[in-house]
Enzyme design. Structure first.
Site, PDB file in Angstrom:
ATOM      1  N   CYS A  84      41.356 -56.280 -11.572  1.00  0.00           N
ATOM      2  CA  CYS A  84      42.634 -56.482 -10.885  1.00  0.00           C
ATOM      3  C   CYS A  84      43.253 -57.831 -11.199  1.00  0.00           C
ATOM      4  CB  CYS A  84      42.452 -56.325  -9.386  1.00  0.00           C
ATOM      5  SG  CYS A  84      41.820 -54.696  -8.917  1.00  0.00           S
ATOM      6  N   CYS A 211      45.390 -51.185   3.323  1.00  0.00           N
ATOM      7  CA  CYS A 211      45.083 -50.965   1.905  1.00  0.00           C
ATOM      8  C   CYS A 211      46.347 -51.077   1.054  1.00  0.00           C
ATOM      9  CB  CYS A 211      44.473 -49.575   1.712  1.00  0.00           C
ATOM     10  SG  CYS A 211      43.041 -49.234   2.764  1.00  0.00           S
ATOM     11  N   HIS A 335      50.505 -52.514  -6.170  1.00  0.00           N
ATOM     12  CA  HIS A 335      49.413 -53.130  -6.938  1.00  0.00           C
ATOM     13  C   HIS A 335      49.122 -52.333  -8.201  1.00  0.00           C
ATOM     14  CE1 HIS A 335      45.880 -55.239  -7.997  1.00  0.00           C
ATOM     15  NE2 HIS A 335      44.997 -54.635  -7.233  1.00  0.00           N
TER      16      HIS A 335
END
Length: 388
Positions: A84, A211, A335
């Site tokens: 990530c 989340c 994301h």
């Protein structure tokens, strides 16, 4: 440091119908070069951040950047990844080329297209960023990993459900003003705090609002050698850019300390010659709300075990003592794995140049960034300041 950001571009994040990895790359690459006041021929090197891990059938993607302009043909181009933190890894690769004297202008692009992958496979792809010999059987994908972290934190420091809801509500409120954000809706504290049909528990004490989102998107920046950047329309310099890699197995460290994050911030503050109180804002890696809470403690904003109290205090709100994630963070902005680190740097540059629109932090002069890969395994910290 040896480089500045002189141009940037950012796509909208979300489920982007009609887009491909290629089209996302091409769009931001062209716009970033133009924003820097350069021609494609002025670019000396290209670095693409693309995690993939099964999200895209096209797995050899570096040369897709060349599709943006024929004049990019024959430029050295490399794809990098570090889970990530892939976007920040790409930026560091570009900075090293400049520092070594091999390039003067480097185009850095980050991209990911996640929403075309079936839900179950998304979880399996993301879990590849964990240590599979220990974590393969954890349910709910990477959310399950952070669900375990949240459960362990609650056991050590008490129930933090109120604080996690406050963090989610803060970031969603900030995201309303971000035109690039995937979710531009102020969900409010009560919705984030309470379990409901629309906000069920996902893993351990983490609900859906805890989340980050599954996203498509891309961002790009142009890195320019520091002296040359003084001739650019704008220049945002790296006061510090640190990379700290930690053990992959959580069993080899105290996972509630995020020690790699802590070490990264310590090095950044030392090398930049500044302290936490000098920062105007921070963009931090809130892949899950428990991550942002622990990051408060790792960066020194709160004492160990007191990140929840800080979250409840309002000090990290956009109008607080130190705004954290004025963009809405990963929680609201989205994301797309390979794009996230580049996005954080592009948005920070926007802030420091006074070009952040409705998410602008008044009087921003010094910005901090923390981008991580895995569960605090790859840790990247940047401190940035406008010089032109």
């Amino acid at each position: 440091m040896t480089a500045s950001i002189t141009g940037w571009a950012h796509s909208k994040f979300g489920k982007l119908e009609g887009e491909t990895v290629e089209s996302l790359i091409v769009g931001v690459a062209s716009n970033a070069i133009e924003h820097a006041g350069l021609e494609a021929g002025d670019i000396d090197e290209i670095v693409l951040g693309h995690f993939n891990a099964g999200f895209s059938q096209q797995d050899f993607t570096a040369s897709l950047v060349l599709q943006a302009d024929d004049r990019l043909r024959f430029k050295p181009t490399t794809r990098v990844e570090n889970a990530c933190a892939t976007g920040s890894a790409a930026i560091h690769q570009g900075m090293k080329s400049i520092k070594a004297g091999g390039a003067r202008n480097v185009l850095v692009v980050g991209v990911e297209q996640m929403t075309t992958t079936p839900g179950r496979q998304i979880g399996e792809n993301l879990k590849k960023a964990s240590y599979l010999p220990e974590d393969a059987d954890i349910p709910a994908g990477f959310a399950g990993v952070f669900g375990q972290i949240a459960h362990a934190y609650f056991q050590r420091h008490g129930d933090q459900s109120d604080a996690l809801a406050m963090l989610a509500a803060k970031n969603h409120k900030n995201g309303v003003s971000n035109p690039y954000a995937q979710m531009r809706k102020d969900l409010g504290y009560e919705f984030c705090r309470n379990e409901s049909e629309k906000n069920p528990f996902v893993a351990g004490p983490l609900k859906r609002t805890d989340c980050s989102l599954v996203s498509d998107g891309a961002a790009a920046i142009v890195l320019t050698e520091l002296e040359a950047s003084m001739q650019a329309p704008r220049a945002v310099m790296f006061r510090a850019a640190e990379h700290v890699q930690d053990f992959l197995p959580m069993s080899k460290r105290d996972i509630l300390l995020f020690e790699g994050c802590e070490e990264g911030w310590k090095r950044a503050f030392k090398n930049a010659g500044v302290g936490l109180d000098d920062l105007s804002f921070v963009e931090t890696h809130d892949c899950f709300t428990i991550a942002e809470l622990i990051e408060y403690e790792a960066m020194g904003l709160a004492k160990r075990g007191e990140g929840g109290a800080l979250a409840m205090s309002g000090e990290t709100a956009k109008d607080g003592r130190l705004p954290v994630n004025p963009s809405g963070g990963l929680k609201a902005k989205g994301h797309p794995i390979g794009a996230t680190g580049v996005s954080m740097h592009a948005l920070t540059a926007m802030q420091l140049c006074g070009e952040a629109g409705d998410i602008q932090v008044d009087g921003a002069t010094l910005g901090g960034i923390f981008n991580m890969g895995g569960a605090a395994v790859a840790n990247y910290v940047s401190i940035m300041e406008r010089v032109r």
